[in-house]
Design an enzyme around this catalytic site. Structure first.
Site, PDB file in Angstrom:
ATOM      1  N   HIS A   1       0.867  -1.184   0.000  1.00 42.93           N
ATOM      2  CA  HIS A   1       0.000   0.000   0.000  1.00 42.93           C
ATOM      3  C   HIS A   1       0.900   1.230   0.000  1.00 42.93           C
ATOM      4  O   HIS A   1       2.140   1.111  -0.068  1.00 42.93           O
ATOM      5  CB  HIS A   1      -0.946  -0.038   1.201  1.00 42.93           C
ATOM      6  CG  HIS A   1      -0.256  -0.300   2.503  1.00 42.93           C
ATOM      7  ND1 HIS A   1       0.631   0.585   3.075  1.00 42.93           N
ATOM      8  CD2 HIS A   1      -0.285  -1.384   3.331  1.00 42.93           C
ATOM      9  CE1 HIS A   1       1.096   0.089   4.202  1.00 42.93           C
ATOM     10  NE2 HIS A   1       0.571  -1.105   4.380  1.00 42.93           N
TER      11      HIS A   1
ATOM     12  N   HIS B   1       4.010   1.281   2.264  1.00 45.46           N
ATOM     13  CA  HIS B   1       5.198   0.622   1.703  1.00 45.46           C
ATOM     14  C   HIS B   1       5.838   1.505   0.641  1.00 45.46           C
ATOM     15  O   HIS B   1       7.054   1.616   0.545  1.00 45.46           O
ATOM     16  CB  HIS B   1       4.826  -0.717   1.048  1.00 45.46           C
ATOM     17  CG  HIS B   1       4.285  -1.742   1.988  1.00 45.46           C
ATOM     18  ND1 HIS B   1       2.966  -2.117   2.009  1.00 45.46           N
ATOM     19  CD2 HIS B   1       4.897  -2.490   2.947  1.00 45.46           C
ATOM     20  CE1 HIS B   1       2.786  -3.059   2.925  1.00 45.46           C
ATOM     21  NE2 HIS B   1       3.935  -3.297   3.512  1.00 45.46           N
TER      22      HIS B   1
ATOM     23  N   GLY C   1       8.990   1.147   8.850  1.00 46.72           N
ATOM     24  CA  GLY C   1       7.965   2.144   9.155  1.00 46.72           C
ATOM     25  C   GLY C   1       7.820   2.347  10.659  1.00 46.72           C
ATOM     26  O   GLY C   1       7.932   1.400  11.447  1.00 46.72           O
ATOM     27  N   GLU C   2       7.536   3.589  11.044  1.00 43.58           N
ATOM     28  CA  GLU C   2       7.300   3.881  12.465  1.00 43.58           C
ATOM     29  C   GLU C   2       5.967   3.314  12.952  1.00 43.58           C
ATOM     30  O   GLU C   2       5.708   3.277  14.139  1.00 43.58           O
ATOM     31  CB  GLU C   2       7.328   5.401  12.700  1.00 43.58           C
ATOM     32  CG  GLU C   2       8.729   5.970  12.654  1.00 43.58           C
ATOM     33  CD  GLU C   2       8.762   7.461  12.939  1.00 43.58           C
ATOM     34  OE1 GLU C   2       7.707   8.111  12.859  1.00 43.58           O
ATOM     35  OE2 GLU C   2       9.859   7.963  13.219  1.00 43.58           O
ATOM     36  N   LYS C   3       5.105   2.904  12.033  1.00 38.75           N
ATOM     37  CA  LYS C   3       3.824   2.338  12.485  1.00 38.75           C
ATOM     38  C   LYS C   3       4.067   1.140  13.401  1.00 38.75           C
ATOM     39  O   LYS C   3       3.427   0.993  14.433  1.00 38.75           O
ATOM     40  CB  LYS C   3       2.940   1.910  11.307  1.00 38.75           C
ATOM     41  CG  LYS C   3       1.612   1.358  11.819  1.00 38.75           C
ATOM     42  CD  LYS C   3       0.672   1.013  10.726  1.00 38.75           C
ATOM     43  CE  LYS C   3       0.813  -0.356  10.186  1.00 38.75           C
ATOM     44  NZ  LYS C   3       0.615  -1.483  11.086  1.00 38.75           N
ATOM     45  N   ASP C   4       5.029   0.303  13.016  1.00 39.22           N
ATOM     46  CA  ASP C   4       5.407  -0.845  13.854  1.00 39.22           C
ATOM     47  C   ASP C   4       6.552  -0.389  14.761  1.00 39.22           C
ATOM     48  O   ASP C   4       7.703  -0.773  14.575  1.00 39.22           O
ATOM     49  CB  ASP C   4       5.825  -2.018  12.969  1.00 39.22           C
ATOM     50  CG  ASP C   4       4.685  -2.474  12.088  1.00 39.22           C
ATOM     51  OD1 ASP C   4       3.734  -3.070  12.603  1.00 39.22           O
ATOM     52  OD2 ASP C   4       4.729  -2.206  10.875  1.00 39.22           O
TER      53      ASP C   4
ATOM     54  N   GLN D   1       8.586  -2.922  16.783  1.00 35.12           N
ATOM     55  CA  GLN D   1       9.441  -3.670  15.849  1.00 35.12           C
ATOM     56  C   GLN D   1      10.679  -2.834  15.478  1.00 35.12           C
ATOM     57  O   GLN D   1      11.806  -3.344  15.462  1.00 35.12           O
ATOM     58  CB  GLN D   1       8.625  -4.008  14.594  1.00 35.12           C
ATOM     59  CG  GLN D   1       9.449  -4.495  13.413  1.00 35.12           C
ATOM     60  CD  GLN D   1       8.574  -4.938  12.243  1.00 35.12           C
ATOM     61  OE1 GLN D   1       7.982  -5.993  12.310  1.00 35.12           O
ATOM     62  NE2 GLN D   1       8.514  -4.167  11.177  1.00 35.12           N
TER      63      GLN D   1
END
Ligand code: PAF
Length: 263
Positions: free
Chosen positions: A32, A35, A145-148, A151
């Protein structure tokens, strides 16, 4: 764009690239715009951009979640080719796990909290596959990504703990116009759930504390895994039906707006 199904063929290509700068974006596919933002940056900052698409079974704690994970290979390859990616790796499970997962990376601290507390073994699977992919690709920079966010912190710490010669580049969370963090899982939300999903981000931003955010999320119909403030961020995971959403925001941006109550 070269597509590699075989790790040995990829390694021959990698040798030919020698010291040229290689950037890497590991993905599980179903790409998406989130990415895309990582891939665009990787392409802009390196002579060669490499993307892997591998739905890593060891990081799924529930077989149903793995089986439901979306796959859109042809569309993904079109996107990556249009972005200017040099190589895509599409390994099979047996190629990544010739040891049948006898060897793995275990972190004994942060990985047991937040998402790790709700998804046993998840971060062992993530860290192990990231370690393997970084060894296979040998990039100068790898984009996450900062979303995870959890992680991202764990991968950074692993790279530091194992003296790995790669820079981990953090990229901001890409969001839909209504604030929902982009995720491959969003496509599994039904229309009612999709309408409720942006409350996750809105409530994180506007609540005065993590506890307050948790209460508001429950009132908005979420099944709450956790909301906690940690390392300068407010982190949360919550479910709508069987779709698990995660998000986080900098603490400095919380509690500023009112009229947040969805009830
Ligand atoms: O963030 C993801 O998509 C995955 O956890 C990753 C880093 C590709 C490892 O499988």
């Amino acid at each position: 764009m070269k597509v590699f199904n075989c790790i040995q063929d990829w390694q021959t290509c990698r040798k030919a690239w020698g010291d040229r700068s290689v950037g890497f974006v590991p993905t599980m596919g179903a790409l998406h715009d989130g990415h895309r933002s990582l891939v665009d940056r990787c392409v802009a900052e390196n002579q060669h951009a490499v993307v892997s698409i591998f739905v890593n079974p060891t990081q799924f704690d529930q077989a149903g979640d793995l089986a439901a994970y979306p796959s859109k290979l042809e569309q993904d390859l079109d996107i990556l080719s249009a972005c200017g990616v040099g190589a895509v790796l599409l390994p099979e499970k047996a190629m990544i796990y010739p040891d049948d997962y006898r060897y793995r990376i275990t972190e004994n601290g942060l990985s047991e909290r937040f998402c790790g507390a709700h998804r046993p073994g998840h971060f062992d699977g993530v860290l192990t596959v990231v370690m393997k992919l970084l060894n296979i690709v040998r990039p100068r920079q790898a984009y996450f990504g900062e979303k995870d966010y959890q992680q991202l912190l764990l991968v950074r710490d692993m790279v530091s703990a194992f003296f790995m010669d790669v820079e981990i580049v953090a990229c901001p969370t890409a969001r839909a116009e209504d604030g929902l963090a982009l995720s491959s899982r969003n496509q599994r939300l039904d229309p009612q759930q999709r309408a409720a999903a942006p409350f996750l981000h809105r409530i994180l931003r506007t609540a005065e504390s993590a506890d307050h955010a948790g209460n508001l999320l429950i009132r908005a119909g979420f099944d709450l895994d956790y909301v906690e403030d940690f390392s300068g961020r407010r982190l949360a995971a919550a479910r709508l039906g069987d779709v698990r959403l995660i998000d986080n925001i900098p603490l400095a941006s919380t509690g500023r707006e009112k009229n947040h109550d969805p009830a």
